[in-house]
Each structure stands twice: as C-alpha cells, then as structure tokens.
Design an enzyme around this catalytic site. Sequence first.
Site, PDB file in Angstrom:
ATOM      1  N   TYR A 400       0.536  -3.950   1.664  1.00 51.70           N
ATOM      2  CA  TYR A 400       0.641  -3.231   3.260  1.00 51.70           C
ATOM      3  C   TYR A 400      -0.710  -2.142   2.598  1.00 51.70           C
ATOM      4  CZ  TYR A 400       4.018  -5.785   5.112  1.00 51.70           C
ATOM      5  OH  TYR A 400       4.953  -6.659   5.702  1.00 51.70           O
ATOM      6  N   HIS A 408       0.661  -4.499   9.707  1.00 49.62           N
ATOM      7  CA  HIS A 408       0.857  -5.631   8.889  1.00 49.62           C
ATOM      8  C   HIS A 408       0.810  -5.627   7.614  1.00 49.62           C
ATOM      9  CE1 HIS A 408       3.734  -7.606  12.050  1.00 49.62           C
ATOM     10  NE2 HIS A 408       3.346  -6.579  12.498  1.00 49.62           N
ATOM     11  N   LYS A 456      -3.803 -13.127   7.383  1.00 46.90           N
ATOM     12  CA  LYS A 456      -3.522 -12.441   6.308  1.00 46.90           C
ATOM     13  C   LYS A 456      -4.283 -13.505   5.192  1.00 46.90           C
ATOM     14  CE  LYS A 456       1.017 -11.590   6.099  1.00 46.90           C
ATOM     15  NZ  LYS A 456       1.274 -10.959   7.755  1.00 46.90           N
TER      16      LYS A 456
END
Length: 509
Positions: A400, A408, A456
């Site tokens: 993070y 997120h 991600k």
Amino acid sequence: MPRSRHRKPERPPPSAPGAPLAVTGKARNALKNALYAHPLPLDAPAPSSGGATQAKAAAAQQQQQGWAEWLRSLVPFARTQQEQRLPVVLGTWDPLTRCVWLQITPSAAAPAAAGPSSRPANAAAQSAAVRLLWERGFFGKGSLSRSEPTWRDRKANAIRVQRARERGGNVFTPEELTAQRRRERKAAKIARARLAVRAGTQLADGIVALGGELTAEDEKALEEIAERELVQEDEAGAGATTEQTESGYGKHIPGLIYLRPQREAQATEQAPRVSAAGEEGALEEEEEEVQIEEVEVLQLSSFEVLFLAGMLGVLEVDDEHGNRLSLSTLYALLLSSSLPPSLSSALLATPSPSELQASQAQWARPDNPFLLQYVAYHHFRSLGWVVKSGLKFCIDFLLYKRGPVFSHAEFAVLVIPEYENPDDKLSSPFPPGPNDGEKDWVWFSTMNRVNTQVLKTLVLCYVSIPPLARMQLQSLSSPEAFVQGLKRGDTYSVREVTIRRWTPARMRA
C-alpha cells in the site's frame, strides 16, 4: 461557482483512541491525514535549540541516508534507554498460529514485567499503545474484522440503529447502505449493457453487440457478468459511489451518454438514505448507554513481530504461560517455526531456550524461509511501503502506498528465493516452498491473472541466498548479528521484476 463554497464544515477529531470517523468528504480526508500522519510507531526527535538550520541539516542527512539506513539506525540495541519514547506494547505468543496476539482492551490486573521496562502500567495506556500500532504503520489485523479492529464500534452502532428503529427512526447501518449501493451499481451495469446491445456498440469485454432486443438468456448472462464485475471491483476497491455510478450510465455508448433508464432512476430515488440530523443526534446521545465487552484482539504476523520487537523495540512478547521472552529467544522461536514438525518442538507448546539452542544448526541457515520473507518485508517497509499479508490473493505481500484506509493495494509481491550456490539447496532441512524451483508459464499466467482481475500489479521479488561457505553459523544466530549483516550489505540482496498482463483487445491504442 468555486469548489471551495461547497466545502463541508470541518469537525474536530475524535477524542477517544479508535473512535470512528463520523464525517465524510474532505473533512474525513483531513482527519485521516492527521490521524495516520506517522508512518512508524516512533516519535521523531524533538528539534534542538539551533532552529530551522539544524532541522534542515538533519532532514538533508536523513534524505541522503535513505529510508533503509535511517530505519536500521532505529534498532533497539543501537539506541539508549532515553531515546525510547513510546510505551512498549505487551503481546502473547500463540504456538499454534505462530503469531502474537495483543489485547485491545487488556485486563487491569495483568502482571507487570520483571525489571525496568517502558511498558504501560495500566490497561488504558496499553489499549492506547496497541491502537498506535495500527494508526502508525497499520501493523496487525483485527481478529473479528477485515483489517482495522472495529468490531466493537460496529457492534455498538448496530445496537444504536436497532434502538432508533424501535422508536420509528429511518436509520441504517453502514453494511446495509453498502448492500443498497451494490444493488444500484448492479442495476446500472445491466442497464448500460442493454443500451450497448441496442445501440450496436462494443461492450467492455471486447464483444461487439449487433443490436436488437435481448432474450431471457441474454438478460441472465448480463446479470452474471454484472455480478462478476461487482465482485472484482469489491476486491480491488474500484467501486464508485452511487452518484458516480449514476453518472456513468452509458458512458461507453456514443450518443447515449445522457440516457438513464426510468426504472433504475425510480429505484435509486426510493433507496434508503442516512437519517436526518435529529436522528444522528439521538444516536450520539445513546452512545454512552451501549456497553459491549471487547472480545477482539489485534493479531501480528511473525514478520511484524520481528520488525516491531527487534528493529523498533516497541513490542515485548510473553509465552502462553506468561513468561517473558527475550529478544534472542523470540528471534530463535520465529526462525525455528520454519522447520518441519519432525525437527521442531510440539506445535501446541513454546519450546524452551535450551531446545531452541539445540536446533540452532538447523534454523540458523541463510535459506530459512522466514528470513527470506522477512528480508523482503523489511526491504519494502524501509522504502516507505505499508506491507500486509497477501494470502487472500495467493501471493506473499500486498503493498500500500499509504495504508488500507486511504486506498487499496497497488502491488502484489511474490517472494522467490534464489541460491547463489545451487548445491546448498541439497542440504537444506526446510520443506520446499510454493515459490521454490523452476516455474512454467502456466504458473506465471495463473498468478498474474488472479491479481490483474483485482487491479494489482504482480511483482516478483527475488531474494538472493548467500552461500553457506560465506555465511557462518554466528552470522544468523542472534538478531544483532543478523542486523549487522544487513548493514554491511554482504548477506542478502533483493531485486524486483514487474509483470503485467498484455490484452491485445484493450491495448491496441
């Protein structure tokens, strides 16, 4: 009209540690920035009487050293007792889960530590110190919460909402509002897909609709696609607010941007909303009447335990019998947890220092899986990232930028060991890990696809293992020797490789 005229009035921050933030919008962001301003549970040294000149010189020296050197200078055995500013938190080692549990509201009758210590003397100070671990670095996880330990606040809020409903109030819990917004988002996605099919334009997944009406099977397929997209957005944190969702009806459809289905518009207008100011005041008046016993604990992973206890010196650990574990014993306990059950002690009991000393030749090796993952954890922590467990997404760590309360995770890290001398692997007493050995492209594609679906970026973190001929047993037998090796830079090295999934239909431009 200038945007500053729409700014909501700011409210003072909550007085009690861990109190929920009751404001929204810019005021909430300002409160979060102030509450989570410190990246570590340590107080910065107070500026000397020399003024701004010495402060700028100290800041320039820290910037020149870098985060890693500055962080290594904070290890407890390199600092004096006067430099330890914050109170030390007391935790309990759990041999089954191999982590440390911290009581968020400990008992006032907890036994005091033997010898000099800066541990809080009462339950209130201990609770505030535990809260600081989350507010300064986001360490740990609530045992009854997804991340931040908020079980007691959520339980009390649910009781207050139930009491308000019994009086006839129109109030809802945050979970109910979230479910309602999810239904609105799903309706918006289905309506947008209907418009796209009728307009004969390209859908989000690259399929070109030919126009016409939708059959019952098509409607069912659209609902399944919308539900799947909602799950992905919830996992990745890409969910928008209701207003943002409504403004996006048909944004992929040229000429139909301003269209909005009437049925979904009526459902949105009839959706439940937060109660008026009078009901909010009533809830605040009842807050003191709700008495709930705190049963949630803060769980620290083994990597966080070594970082807080060995590198920052803000954590002390007891075993399950209440006996204080020294830093050397705790270090040996963490490293020995990587051994298979046949070479380690009983799973439900903490081994004694003599048992740990007897197995030192097995766990004090440079290819210890715990050490390899901790080196990666320490590496990213020293660079300013907030590092959390990535077990949910089949990876080792999540990175993070600022913390889970702000956004997120952007990166998913896989720690891959890399032997400098491949022959050392033949004598390793540790079982092979999931990331060891050669991997085919199916494995890479699987890991990358899982994390790409939740927005991600996959990072392969290669940790080089120094050869046994260069690493003596004494180099890893104590935390002091381990830190000295990190300072010299002659033990482990880390390199990162970023992998992105290439989709031809979406990356033509």
